[in-house]
Design a protein around this motif. Structure first.
Motif, PDB file in Angstrom:
ATOM      1  N   LYS A   1      41.040  45.260  53.349  1.00 37.35           N
ATOM      2  CA  LYS A   1      40.027  46.101  53.899  1.00 37.35           C
ATOM      3  C   LYS A   1      39.620  46.919  52.595  1.00 37.35           C
ATOM      4  O   LYS A   1      38.154  47.482  52.798  1.00 37.35           O
ATOM      5  CB  LYS A   1      40.562  47.325  54.937  1.00 37.35           C
ATOM      6  CG  LYS A   1      41.046  46.505  55.993  1.00 37.35           C
ATOM      7  CD  LYS A   1      41.331  47.498  57.270  1.00 37.35           C
ATOM      8  CE  LYS A   1      41.972  46.941  58.338  1.00 37.35           C
ATOM      9  NZ  LYS A   1      42.665  48.102  59.553  1.00 37.35           N
ATOM     10  N   ILE A   2      40.202  47.533  51.653  1.00 34.15           N
ATOM     11  CA  ILE A   2      39.974  48.016  50.657  1.00 34.15           C
ATOM     12  C   ILE A   2      40.019  47.513  49.232  1.00 34.15           C
ATOM     13  O   ILE A   2      41.204  46.741  49.085  1.00 34.15           O
ATOM     14  CB  ILE A   2      40.709  49.366  50.190  1.00 34.15           C
ATOM     15  CG1 ILE A   2      40.915  50.282  51.501  1.00 34.15           C
ATOM     16  CG2 ILE A   2      40.348  50.341  49.175  1.00 34.15           C
ATOM     17  CD1 ILE A   2      41.941  51.340  51.578  1.00 34.15           C
ATOM     18  N   ILE A   3      38.709  47.192  48.499  1.00 26.75           N
ATOM     19  CA  ILE A   3      38.884  46.508  47.143  1.00 26.75           C
ATOM     20  C   ILE A   3      38.553  47.397  46.150  1.00 26.75           C
ATOM     21  O   ILE A   3      37.948  48.362  46.184  1.00 26.75           O
ATOM     22  CB  ILE A   3      38.162  45.216  47.270  1.00 26.75           C
ATOM     23  CG1 ILE A   3      36.721  45.567  47.491  1.00 26.75           C
ATOM     24  CG2 ILE A   3      38.433  44.387  48.366  1.00 26.75           C
ATOM     25  CD1 ILE A   3      35.415  44.438  47.206  1.00 26.75           C
ATOM     26  N   VAL A   4      39.221  46.976  44.946  1.00 24.59           N
ATOM     27  CA  VAL A   4      38.897  47.633  43.592  1.00 24.59           C
ATOM     28  C   VAL A   4      38.388  46.587  42.797  1.00 24.59           C
ATOM     29  O   VAL A   4      39.149  45.607  42.637  1.00 24.59           O
ATOM     30  CB  VAL A   4      40.320  48.464  43.257  1.00 24.59           C
ATOM     31  CG1 VAL A   4      39.880  48.509  41.498  1.00 24.59           C
ATOM     32  CG2 VAL A   4      40.275  49.832  43.727  1.00 24.59           C
ATOM     33  N   THR A   5      37.337  46.917  41.869  1.00 22.30           N
ATOM     34  CA  THR A   5      36.796  45.920  41.046  1.00 22.30           C
ATOM     35  C   THR A   5      36.930  46.722  39.654  1.00 22.30           C
ATOM     36  O   THR A   5      36.824  47.977  39.481  1.00 22.30           O
ATOM     37  CB  THR A   5      35.243  45.575  41.321  1.00 22.30           C
ATOM     38  OG1 THR A   5      34.675  46.580  41.256  1.00 22.30           O
ATOM     39  CG2 THR A   5      35.352  44.794  42.693  1.00 22.30           C
ATOM     40  N   GLY A   6      36.899  45.891  38.496  1.00 24.55           N
ATOM     41  CA  GLY A   6      37.050  46.118  37.172  1.00 24.55           C
ATOM     42  C   GLY A   6      36.987  45.189  36.084  1.00 24.55           C
ATOM     43  O   GLY A   6      37.008  43.985  36.865  1.00 24.55           O
ATOM     44  N   VAL A   7      36.655  45.364  34.871  1.00 27.03           N
ATOM     45  CA  VAL A   7      36.453  44.357  34.259  1.00 27.03           C
ATOM     46  C   VAL A   7      37.904  43.653  33.816  1.00 27.03           C
ATOM     47  O   VAL A   7      37.896  42.561  33.870  1.00 27.03           O
ATOM     48  CB  VAL A   7      35.940  44.899  32.728  1.00 27.03           C
ATOM     49  CG1 VAL A   7      35.944  43.937  31.803  1.00 27.03           C
ATOM     50  CG2 VAL A   7      34.708  45.753  33.003  1.00 27.03           C
ATOM     51  N   SER A   8      38.880  44.385  33.619  1.00 32.66           N
ATOM     52  CA  SER A   8      40.029  43.922  33.167  1.00 32.66           C
ATOM     53  C   SER A   8      41.137  44.131  33.823  1.00 32.66           C
ATOM     54  O   SER A   8      41.324  45.554  33.940  1.00 32.66           O
ATOM     55  CB  SER A   8      40.527  44.111  31.498  1.00 32.66           C
ATOM     56  OG  SER A   8      39.412  43.597  30.843  1.00 32.66           O
TER      57      SER A   8
ATOM     58  N   LEU B   1      32.108  34.317  36.852  1.00 35.45           N
ATOM     59  CA  LEU B   1      31.290  35.411  36.904  1.00 35.45           C
ATOM     60  C   LEU B   1      30.257  35.834  35.902  1.00 35.45           C
ATOM     61  O   LEU B   1      29.148  36.285  35.982  1.00 35.45           O
ATOM     62  CB  LEU B   1      32.221  36.723  37.220  1.00 35.45           C
ATOM     63  CG  LEU B   1      31.682  37.904  37.153  1.00 35.45           C
ATOM     64  CD1 LEU B   1      30.944  38.143  38.606  1.00 35.45           C
ATOM     65  CD2 LEU B   1      32.659  39.078  37.209  1.00 35.45           C
ATOM     66  N   ASP B   2      30.632  35.093  34.595  1.00 43.31           N
ATOM     67  CA  ASP B   2      29.384  35.273  33.319  1.00 43.31           C
ATOM     68  C   ASP B   2      28.225  34.444  33.801  1.00 43.31           C
ATOM     69  O   ASP B   2      27.100  35.057  33.697  1.00 43.31           O
ATOM     70  CB  ASP B   2      29.994  34.502  32.482  1.00 43.31           C
ATOM     71  CG  ASP B   2      31.212  35.344  31.715  1.00 43.31           C
ATOM     72  OD1 ASP B   2      30.761  36.375  31.461  1.00 43.31           O
ATOM     73  OD2 ASP B   2      32.175  34.911  31.066  1.00 43.31           O
ATOM     74  N   ALA B   3      28.224  33.356  34.642  1.00 41.70           N
ATOM     75  CA  ALA B   3      27.231  32.344  34.980  1.00 41.70           C
ATOM     76  C   ALA B   3      26.494  32.701  36.216  1.00 41.70           C
ATOM     77  O   ALA B   3      25.477  31.968  36.244  1.00 41.70           O
ATOM     78  CB  ALA B   3      27.719  30.808  34.614  1.00 41.70           C
ATOM     79  N   HIS B   4      27.026  33.421  37.345  1.00 36.09           N
ATOM     80  CA  HIS B   4      26.351  33.473  38.436  1.00 36.09           C
ATOM     81  C   HIS B   4      25.003  33.889  38.334  1.00 36.09           C
ATOM     82  O   HIS B   4      24.507  34.796  37.593  1.00 36.09           O
ATOM     83  CB  HIS B   4      26.988  34.295  39.409  1.00 36.09           C
ATOM     84  CG  HIS B   4      26.615  34.428  40.753  1.00 36.09           C
ATOM     85  ND1 HIS B   4      25.588  34.895  41.274  1.00 36.09           N
ATOM     86  CD2 HIS B   4      27.143  33.408  41.871  1.00 36.09           C
ATOM     87  CE1 HIS B   4      25.347  34.637  42.624  1.00 36.09           C
ATOM     88  NE2 HIS B   4      26.168  33.749  42.699  1.00 36.09           N
ATOM     89  N   PRO B   5      23.767  33.109  38.820  1.00 37.17           N
ATOM     90  CA  PRO B   5      22.425  33.285  38.670  1.00 37.17           C
ATOM     91  C   PRO B   5      22.044  34.554  39.148  1.00 37.17           C
ATOM     92  O   PRO B   5      20.874  35.340  38.690  1.00 37.17           O
ATOM     93  CB  PRO B   5      21.723  32.155  39.490  1.00 37.17           C
ATOM     94  CG  PRO B   5      22.856  31.716  40.292  1.00 37.17           C
ATOM     95  CD  PRO B   5      24.264  32.060  39.912  1.00 37.17           C
TER      96      PRO B   5
ATOM     97  N   ILE C   1      30.845  42.391  37.558  1.00 36.61           N
ATOM     98  CA  ILE C   1      31.914  42.613  38.501  1.00 36.61           C
ATOM     99  C   ILE C   1      31.431  43.888  39.683  1.00 36.61           C
ATOM    100  O   ILE C   1      31.945  43.945  40.693  1.00 36.61           O
ATOM    101  CB  ILE C   1      33.317  43.133  37.984  1.00 36.61           C
ATOM    102  CG1 ILE C   1      34.353  42.901  38.877  1.00 36.61           C
ATOM    103  CG2 ILE C   1      33.090  44.376  37.121  1.00 36.61           C
ATOM    104  CD1 ILE C   1      34.854  41.656  39.248  1.00 36.61           C
ATOM    105  N   GLN C   2      30.663  44.866  39.085  1.00 32.70           N
ATOM    106  CA  GLN C   2      30.341  45.991  40.037  1.00 32.70           C
ATOM    107  C   GLN C   2      29.377  45.377  41.080  1.00 32.70           C
ATOM    108  O   GLN C   2      29.682  45.720  42.072  1.00 32.70           O
ATOM    109  CB  GLN C   2      29.531  46.778  39.179  1.00 32.70           C
ATOM    110  CG  GLN C   2      30.443  47.745  38.186  1.00 32.70           C
ATOM    111  CD  GLN C   2      29.438  48.889  37.490  1.00 32.70           C
ATOM    112  OE1 GLN C   2      28.887  49.567  38.270  1.00 32.70           O
ATOM    113  NE2 GLN C   2      28.983  48.577  36.336  1.00 32.70           N
ATOM    114  N   ALA C   3      28.502  44.440  40.701  1.00 26.12           N
ATOM    115  CA  ALA C   3      27.432  43.937  41.644  1.00 26.12           C
ATOM    116  C   ALA C   3      28.377  42.939  42.462  1.00 26.12           C
ATOM    117  O   ALA C   3      27.866  42.920  43.913  1.00 26.12           O
ATOM    118  CB  ALA C   3      26.463  42.796  41.033  1.00 26.12           C
ATOM    119  N   LEU C   4      29.325  42.076  41.963  1.00 31.67           N
ATOM    120  CA  LEU C   4      30.228  41.362  43.161  1.00 31.67           C
ATOM    121  C   LEU C   4      30.674  42.237  44.255  1.00 31.67           C
ATOM    122  O   LEU C   4      30.860  41.924  45.346  1.00 31.67           O
ATOM    123  CB  LEU C   4      31.054  40.437  42.221  1.00 31.67           C
ATOM    124  CG  LEU C   4      32.051  39.558  43.099  1.00 31.67           C
ATOM    125  CD1 LEU C   4      31.104  38.518  43.849  1.00 31.67           C
ATOM    126  CD2 LEU C   4      32.914  38.947  42.132  1.00 31.67           C
TER     127      LEU C   4
END
Length: 250
Positions: free
Chosen positions: A36-43, A100-104, A226-229
């Motif tokens: 239900k709760i997700i955290v995103t970050g670079v590393s 994630l680098d390549a997603h259009p 990663i923020q956009a995702l």
């Protein structure tokens, strides 16, 4: 949604099977089944894991995860502490590197182009698994002025190699540690190439091939995908999302 549903959705959405990568893409550490709760970050550093624990997150999704090729296989020291924290709190870790680098639309390179207001951004599909992108500025500007554009967009001053007074308009870029794509970029005939990091040899490649180079920061150039995702997942599946930006000057 369930952990399995999230893993399958991201595998399809990011086209994971299309990439030959340096680390596994997808679920890397298994936690609780319901998310239900997700955290995103670079590393997936300890500071990010600690903040996810504080937020009672069910899953962490990162660009730089664990289990890279050529790293020690034993789970000791720093790696043990990170994985122990995830398992103790039943938090899943998902990592997506090259996909994630390549997603259009939501990838690091696509979102970087939007931050810099680059026109007609597109992947150079025939090289580097579509990780090298090109586009142009609306109007030419001096190389020094473009340094200011990068600093305002990314929050850090880039290292620029080249004549600050020279005009630039045609650009190529690849987020992260892609400084060695400079030779490919030079062959495209662009005025400047942007990536995250720089090597000693990069200076000579730029000067001798007459192409400007901007080392804009590995972390800085890979914060937006990663923020956009995370925002996309929150909208699609009514998840609570927190992006945590752990400061990194590199």
């Amino acid at each position: 949604m369930t952990r399995t549903e999230l893993a399958q959705y991201l595998a399809d959405f990011l086209n994971v099977s299309a990439f030959k990568d340096y680390a596994p893409n997808g679920l890397q550490v298994e936690g609780k089944d319901n998310i239900k709760i997700i955290v995103t970050g670079v590393s997936a550093c300890q500071a990010l894991i600690d903040e996810a624990i504080r937020l009672n997150a069910d899953a962490i999704i990162v660009h730089h995860g664990f289990f890279w090729k050529n790293e020690p296989e034993v789970i000791t020291g720093m790696k043990q502490r990170r994985i122990k924290a995830l398992l103790t709190h039943d938090i899943s870790l998902f990592g997506y590197h090259l996909p994630l680098d390549a997603h259009p639309m939501l990838g690091n390179n696509a979102t970087l182009a939007r931050q810099l207001e680059i026109l007609n951004p597109e992947a150079v599909e025939e090289v580097a698994q579509g990780l090298l992108w090109r586009g142009k500025l609306d109007l030419p500007m001096s190389a020094r002025e473009f340094s200011g554009v990068l600093e305002r967009a990314l929050g850090r001053a880039p290292l620029h190699i080249g004549d600050g007074h020279a005009p630039i308009q045609e650009l190529a870029w690849c987020s992260g540690g892609a400084q060695d794509y400079i030779d490919i970029a030079a062959n495209l005939g662009v005025d400047a190439f942007i990536s995250g990091e720089v090597s000693e040899r990069t200076f000579h490649s730029a000067i001798e091939q007459g192409i400007h180079y901007y080392a804009a920061g590995h972390h800085a150039t890979e914060r937006f995908g990663i923020q956009a995702l995370g925002r996309h997942l929150a909208r699609e599946f009514a998840l609570e999302h927190h992006f945590i930006d752990i400061a990194n000057p590199v």
